[in-house]
Design a protein around this motif. Structure first.
Motif, PDB file in Angstrom:
ATOM      1  N   VAL A  44      49.530  40.943  88.830  1.00 43.87           N
ATOM      2  CA  VAL A  44      50.148  42.172  89.328  1.00 43.87           C
ATOM      3  C   VAL A  44      51.610  42.107  88.915  1.00 43.87           C
ATOM      4  O   VAL A  44      52.354  41.227  89.384  1.00 43.87           O
ATOM      5  N   ASN A  45      52.001  42.996  88.004  1.00 42.58           N
ATOM      6  CA  ASN A  45      53.390  42.971  87.548  1.00 42.58           C
ATOM      7  C   ASN A  45      54.259  43.782  88.505  1.00 42.58           C
ATOM      8  O   ASN A  45      54.083  44.988  88.635  1.00 42.58           O
ATOM      9  N   THR A 102      52.977  43.923  94.670  1.00 42.09           N
ATOM     10  CA  THR A 102      51.923  42.933  94.925  1.00 42.09           C
ATOM     11  C   THR A 102      51.179  43.284  96.204  1.00 42.09           C
ATOM     12  O   THR A 102      49.943  43.267  96.252  1.00 42.09           O
ATOM     13  N   LYS A 103      51.943  43.646  97.231  1.00 44.98           N
ATOM     14  CA  LYS A 103      51.326  44.013  98.518  1.00 44.98           C
ATOM     15  C   LYS A 103      50.366  45.187  98.365  1.00 44.98           C
ATOM     16  O   LYS A 103      49.273  45.203  98.931  1.00 44.98           O
ATOM     17  N   GLU A 104      50.783  46.154  97.554  1.00 47.10           N
ATOM     18  CA  GLU A 104      49.970  47.367  97.402  1.00 47.10           C
ATOM     19  C   GLU A 104      48.704  47.132  96.587  1.00 47.10           C
ATOM     20  O   GLU A 104      47.664  47.733  96.852  1.00 47.10           O
ATOM     21  N   VAL A 115      47.720  36.651  90.281  1.00 43.48           N
ATOM     22  CA  VAL A 115      49.050  36.154  89.904  1.00 43.48           C
ATOM     23  C   VAL A 115      50.077  37.248  90.167  1.00 43.48           C
ATOM     24  O   VAL A 115      49.931  38.361  89.663  1.00 43.48           O
ATOM     25  N   SER A 116      51.089  36.949  90.966  1.00 42.01           N
ATOM     26  CA  SER A 116      52.174  37.908  91.173  1.00 42.01           C
ATOM     27  C   SER A 116      53.246  37.631  90.125  1.00 42.01           C
ATOM     28  O   SER A 116      53.728  36.504  90.004  1.00 42.01           O
ATOM     29  N   GLU A 117      53.600  38.673  89.355  1.00 38.39           N
ATOM     30  CA  GLU A 117      54.497  38.480  88.219  1.00 38.39           C
ATOM     31  C   GLU A 117      55.799  39.265  88.366  1.00 38.39           C
ATOM     32  O   GLU A 117      55.774  40.421  88.779  1.00 38.39           O
ATOM     33  N   SER A 118      56.887  38.639  87.961  1.00 34.54           N
ATOM     34  CA  SER A 118      58.214  39.264  87.809  1.00 34.54           C
ATOM     35  C   SER A 118      58.977  39.421  89.114  1.00 34.54           C
ATOM     36  O   SER A 118      58.398  39.716  90.163  1.00 34.54           O
TER      37      SER A 118
END
Ligand SMILES: O=P(O)(O)OC[C@@H](O)[C@@H](O)c1c[nH]c2ccccc12
Length: 259
Positions: free
Chosen positions: A178-179, A193-195, A207-210
């Protein structure tokens, strides 16, 4: 911005020359590394000199030294930017890094054509990035299958829930990023990321990105359900990138703090 980068890529692939095959490369699995992270959340540490949103991030740039320091500090995987024009990366950086570390190496670029998959195989990548907002879902799936057939894994990245849903209507990627940064506007928010996380299938690795700048950001995306993070800029801005990794995880002398 994304459109402009893709226009450049479409031109680049028409003149792309493949390097010769590198037969002795031993692939390492990104999904396996992320399913068994060294800490409570996995870390893909990024080797990135510059970006279109931030300009030059690290003037004194030595990709192999950075990657080795990341490995030493307990990263689970390494991401290397190979785009030349917008990120001042190079495919040779990836080859050099792959030769220097045991960790899985992700090729960070804008993959739009199957020739870039063969190129990724030959330069020694273990995995490639496929960007949901950059490809029609069917094309993305074709490239995904081609990559796996050639022994590469894919990190399938999305920024919007809608993009994810269009992809999931066709297939379920094993690793979903998730960018938090919108590649069109560069606006970055961890709320992304939450959404999006609630819509990721349970079997996929998230994977949470950025935009992960410190330990508190790390905890935030962890509470949102991320199983790994992809971090570039905040590590690259610190002179000692190994110490930066320990700082991110609030470790003293490389040891996890007990309280
Ligand atoms: O430097 P940051 O904010 O920690 O972000 C790293 C990574 O997520 C970012 O480089 C990235 C995510 N998706 C991309 C697609 C193309 C180029 C770069 C990226």
């Amino acid at each position: 911005m994304l459109e402009q980068i893709l226009t450049t890529k479409r031109k680049e692939v028409t003149t792309l020359t493949l390097p010769s095959t590198w037969s002795e490369v031993k692939r390492a699995s990104l999904s396996a590394a992320l399913r068994k992270p060294k800490r409570s959340i996995g870390l893909i540490a990024e080797v990135k000199k510059a970006s279109p949103s931030k300009g030059l991030i690290r003037p004194d740039f030595h990709p192999v030294d950075i990657a080795k320091a990341y490995e030493q500090a307990g990263a689970d995987a390494i991401s290397v930017l190979t785009d030349v024009k917008y990120f001042q990366g190079h495919r040779q950086y990836l080859t050099d890094v792959k030769q220097a570390v045991q960790l899985p190496v992700l090729r960070k670029d804008f993959i739009i054509d199957r020739i870039q998959i063969e190129e990724s195989v030959r330069i020694g990548a273990d995995a490639i990035l496929l960007i949901g907002e950059a490809l029609p879902p069917k094309t993305l799936y074709e490239l995904y299958k081609e990559a796996y057939e050639k022994g590469l894994e894919c990190l399938v990245e999305v920024h919007k829930r809608e993009t994810l849903e269009n992809i999931l209507a066709i297939f379920t990627p094993e690793i979903i990023g998730v960018n938090n940064r919108d590649l069109c506007t560069f606006v970055t928010s961890l709320e992304t990321t939450k959404e999006v996380v609630p819509f990721v299938p349970a079997d996929s690795i998230i994977v949470s990105e950025s935009g992960i700048g410190n330990a508190s950001d790390l905890t935030t995306v962890q509470t949102y359900g991320a199983k790994a993070v992809l971090v570039g800029e905040s590590l690259m801005r610190k002179e000692d990138v190994g110490a930066a990794v320990h700082e991110l995880f609030q470790e003293v002398d490389g040891i996890v703090r007990s309280s």
